[in-house]
Design an enzyme around this catalytic site. Structure first.
Site, PDB file in Angstrom:
ATOM      1  N   GLY A 193      -8.907 -13.039  -6.612  1.00  0.00           N
ATOM      2  CA  GLY A 193      -9.178 -12.406  -5.312  1.00  0.00           C
ATOM      3  C   GLY A 193      -8.252 -12.880  -4.207  1.00  0.00           C
ATOM      4  O   GLY A 193      -8.648 -12.956  -3.051  1.00  0.00           O
TER       5      GLY A 193
ATOM      6  N   ASP B 139       1.374  -3.838  -9.632  1.00  0.00           N
ATOM      7  CA  ASP B 139       1.009  -5.139 -10.200  1.00  0.00           C
ATOM      8  C   ASP B 139       1.272  -5.176 -11.690  1.00  0.00           C
ATOM      9  O   ASP B 139       1.765  -6.160 -12.231  1.00  0.00           O
ATOM     10  CB  ASP B 139      -0.479  -5.425  -9.956  1.00  0.00           C
TER      11      ASP B 139
ATOM     12  N   HIS C  85       0.812  -1.214   0.000  1.00  0.00           N
ATOM     13  CA  HIS C  85       0.000   0.000   0.000  1.00  0.00           C
ATOM     14  C   HIS C  85       0.846   1.264   0.000  1.00  0.00           C
ATOM     15  O   HIS C  85       0.504   2.256   0.640  1.00  0.00           O
ATOM     16  CB  HIS C  85      -0.963   0.014   1.202  1.00  0.00           C
TER      17      HIS C  85
END
Ligand code: NG1
Ligand code: MG
Length: 554
Positions: free
Chosen positions: A190, A251, A61
């Site tokens: 996910g 990513d 993050h």
């Protein structure tokens, strides 16, 4: 520079596998996909595009705060076979599936049903009965998780970067062709291994290739002449935002730029840069799925997108406190705050030593973000919307416009202090992790090996604690699984990816991997009784794989 290289295009599986650093045994997946494409669509695919998932070793993050991160591409990937759909020349009427750019998308997984869609023209009424055509439009559902949304997201960018609107004047019209495609994937969805970015990158590549835009030397509408890896990363980042997540670029960069055998230190500021990082010898990363599936839709409003807003507002408040000039409408990031604090020149990147020092200093400066007028220890709740607006120094209307108009968030309280504290400390850990890997790679003496692994493990554990306590993106199962991993002998263990579920990554000595996996199987309740393939679906060792590529059939 890794990011400036062109996207690899192979014409046979032997070359492709030599570069992937994987054995040819896996080629069976590619062959099956090509065969199945032929069975379903009646002809060979023209291309197969591949994009891998990734595991983030450290730096969670912080990519959207524009700090460097350290992921690696994994062997698990998404493959998309595609070919132009021939339009019968005899037909006089235009069938919907022959309209420019129409797509039939199928997936080898029976859960993901067949989809047919066509792009339309997006236009704006500019008065006097005149309409201005702005570009291509695709209906993408952001309120529901749908597999084809990721295919459409990739396609959207290709359409709008490479094809002029249909009734645009001038030049010979170049329309997207009708396409059939078939998708297969081995990245669990996910799970924090970024199946989403792999889907978007593979889709972007497939549509570029099938439309002849990948090795287009002439240059095309609104795009560079020869797409570099860095160019594809930028497109894929933009494209993924179409699905409703305001992601950083980690990513997409890991999926596109990686080379087999090394992790990547990726920095985003002042520009995208990627440095291959050799991991210490005999170290293995094991991914383990907590089997909690993070809710990407509602979750984004209360989790991911909320964190994006909290870190941005935190940056503005810090800038104010530190006397840094920022424009009213400027969304300054936490990385830019430190750059301006030390007078970093525009477009230049500060020296690593200076960055380390300023990050250490920020560990203290963030105290200014603590809610005011609270009893000691009463910070937990964070600040209310009104308090946050007040701290920002903006009017409510301006605040709304700058920080809330482009994103959906749901919260009554906001944590500026905890989020910024995590970001600066995590950015520092990434530097330390990277330096530790670099010094090991440089020294021929490997006797210090285990202390290096211990050091890396410690940084990973600290990252997990910070994700759990300050960034609050962990969950009980991830906390338990990382704890069990340490007890099972891992040097360190942490959640990987966005969190709130999904996978953990653990650093394990090569000769310990099998024993480690057995121990986790016996101690993590959801794994009990799993054997063979069922077990390797949820917990597996992985080597850094190479990035996205295309296989061209003749
Ligand atoms: P996931 O949700 O694991 O793919 C997300 C973001 C990354 C990064 C990490 C947290 C997307 C596509 N990716 O990863 O950019 O911010 O969370 O470090 O949203
Ligand atoms: Mg994702």
């Amino acid at each position: 520079m890794a990011a400036e290289q062109p996207i690899p295009i192979y014409t046979n599986l032997t070359d492709l596998y030599a570069n992937l650093g994987t054995s040819l045994n896996h080629a069976v997946r590619w062959n099956n996909l090509a065969e199945e494409f032929k069975r379903r669509f009646g002809r060979k695919p023209a291309y197969i595009a591949r994009a891998p998932g990734r595991v983030n070793l450290i730096g969670e993050h912080i990519d959207y705060a524009l700090f460097g991160v350290l992921p690696a591409a994994i062997e698990r990937d998404i493959l998309i076979a595609c070919a132009p759909r021939p339009v019968p020349s005899s037909s006089t009427t235009v069938e919907p599936h022959h309209s420019p750019g129409s797509v039939i998308a199928e997936n080898l997984h029976p859960k993901y049903t067949r989809q047919a869609f066509s792009p339309s023209q997006k236009s704006k009424d500019i008065g006097d009965d005149e309409v201005h055509v702005e570009g291509w439009h695709l209906d993408i559902n952001t309120q529901e998780l749908r597999w084809e949304s990721y295919v459409k997201a990739g396609y959207f960018g290709v359409l709008n970067h490479y094809f002029a609107p249909m009734n645009a004047s001038g030049g010979e019209a170049d329309h997207p062709i009708p396409v059939d495609l078939l998708v297969t994937g081995s990245v669990p969805a996910g799970s924090g291994l970024s199946s989403s970015a792999a889907m978007v990158v593979a889709s972007t590549l497939a549509f570029l290739a099938v439309n002849g835009k990948l090795d287009d030397q002439k240059g095309s509408f609104g795009a560079e002449s020869r797409l570099s890896k860095g160019g594809l990363v930028k497109m894929a980042m933009e494209n993924e935002k179409r699905v409703g997540v305001n992601s950083g670029g980690m990513d997409q960069a890991a999926s596109v730029i990686s080379n087999a055998g090394s992790a990547l230190y990726i920095t985003f500021f002042p520009a995208l840069k990627a440095l291959p990082i050799q991991l210490p010898p005999r170290s293995v990363f094991v991914c383990a799925n907590s089997l909690v599936v993070a809710d990407k839709v509602v979750g984004a409003k209360r989790g991911y997108n909320l964190r994006v807003v909290e870190t941005l507002v935190g940056a503005r408040v810090l800038a104010k406190v530190l006397g840094i000039d920022i424009g009213e409408k400027e969304k300054i990031t936490l990385r830019e705050v430190v750059g301006r604090l030390v007078g970093e020149k525009k477009g230049e990147e500060m020296d690593v030593g200076d960055l380390r020092r300023v990050l250490e200093r920020m560990g203290k400066e963030v105290e200014a973000l603590k809610p005011k007028g609270r009893a000691a220890g009463d910070n937990e709740l964070g600040v209310t919307m009104d308090e946050m607006i007040d701290m920002s120094g903006l009017t409510p209307a301006l605040f709304q416009e700058v920080y809330l108009s482009w994103v959906e968030v749901e919260a009554t309280h906001f944590q500026l202090y905890k989020r910024a504290k995590h970001v600066y400390a995590e950015a520092l850990r990434v530097l330390q992790f990277q330096e530790s890997c670099l010094t090991t790679a440089e020294s021929s003496n490997t006797s210090g090996g285990s202390s290096v692994l211990q050091n890396l493990g410690r940084l990973m554990n600290e990252s997990q604690t910070s994700c759990a306590e300050l960034f609050e993106c962990s969950c009980p199962e991830l906390n338990e699984l990382t704890q069990l991993a340490r007890q099972a002998g891992a040097f360190g263990s942490r959640l990987t990816g966005a969190g709130w579920g999904g996978c953990t990554v653990s650093l394990v000595a090569e000769n310990e991997v099998d024993a480690f996996i057995s121990r986790i199987r016996d101690t993590y309740a959801p794994y009990r009784g799993l054997e063979g393939e069922a077990l390797s679906e949820v917990i597996f060792a992985t080597r850094p794989s190479s990035g996205a590529c295309v296989l061209k059939f003749d």
